[in-house]
Design a protein around this motif. Sequence first.
Motif, PDB file in Angstrom:
ATOM      1  N   LEU A  41      -0.094  -1.619   3.598  1.00 35.57           N
ATOM      2  CA  LEU A  41       0.937  -2.417   4.272  1.00 35.57           C
ATOM      3  C   LEU A  41       1.627  -1.542   5.308  1.00 35.57           C
ATOM      4  O   LEU A  41       1.981  -0.399   5.021  1.00 35.57           O
ATOM      5  CB  LEU A  41       1.957  -2.899   3.232  1.00 35.57           C
ATOM      6  N   ASN A  47       2.827  -9.211   5.920  1.00 34.10           N
ATOM      7  CA  ASN A  47       1.973  -9.827   4.909  1.00 34.10           C
ATOM      8  C   ASN A  47       0.513  -9.515   5.210  1.00 34.10           C
ATOM      9  O   ASN A  47       0.085  -9.648   6.355  1.00 34.10           O
ATOM     10  CB  ASN A  47       2.128 -11.357   4.917  1.00 34.10           C
ATOM     11  N   SER A  71       2.847  -7.775   0.452  1.00 35.30           N
ATOM     12  CA  SER A  71       3.867  -8.131   1.438  1.00 35.30           C
ATOM     13  C   SER A  71       5.122  -7.298   1.229  1.00 35.30           C
ATOM     14  O   SER A  71       5.362  -6.776   0.147  1.00 35.30           O
ATOM     15  CB  SER A  71       4.218  -9.618   1.346  1.00 35.30           C
ATOM     16  N   SER A  77       8.970  -5.152  -1.894  1.00 38.28           N
ATOM     17  CA  SER A  77       7.562  -5.346  -1.588  1.00 38.28           C
ATOM     18  C   SER A  77       6.855  -5.746  -2.877  1.00 38.28           C
ATOM     19  O   SER A  77       7.309  -5.415  -3.974  1.00 38.28           O
ATOM     20  CB  SER A  77       6.934  -4.091  -0.976  1.00 38.28           C
TER      21      SER A  77
END
Length: 114
Positions: A41, A47, A71, A77
């Motif tokens: 991420l 996302n 995400s 998160s």
Amino acid sequence: MLTFSPVATLAQTTTTFSGRAVALQASAVGLALALSDTGPLPATGGNLKTSLASVDVLGLVSADLLSSATSGSGTSSQSQSSVANVSLLGGLVAADVVKANSGATAAVTSCRHW
């Protein structure tokens, strides 16, 4: 004549995010396999999702409906992965459904310096 006055400042906090979801990861005899892998991420959040209908790797690993998502926003998160009909080593190890969920929340504090 010198005059001093207090100066108030608020500390700026920047939230950075991390997360990664992998539905099926295995390694053996120098071979590594990661399927339905979202990748990392971004530090800014967002996302990431990925899925795979089915996989069969030389009869050693087979699975259906591999799905992963990660995400990050606000102060948290989260990552989720799932896989169905998993068979390892020709059925020596098997499962109907395997799911994993994880999450993290950051505590936000502010400081005032005088």
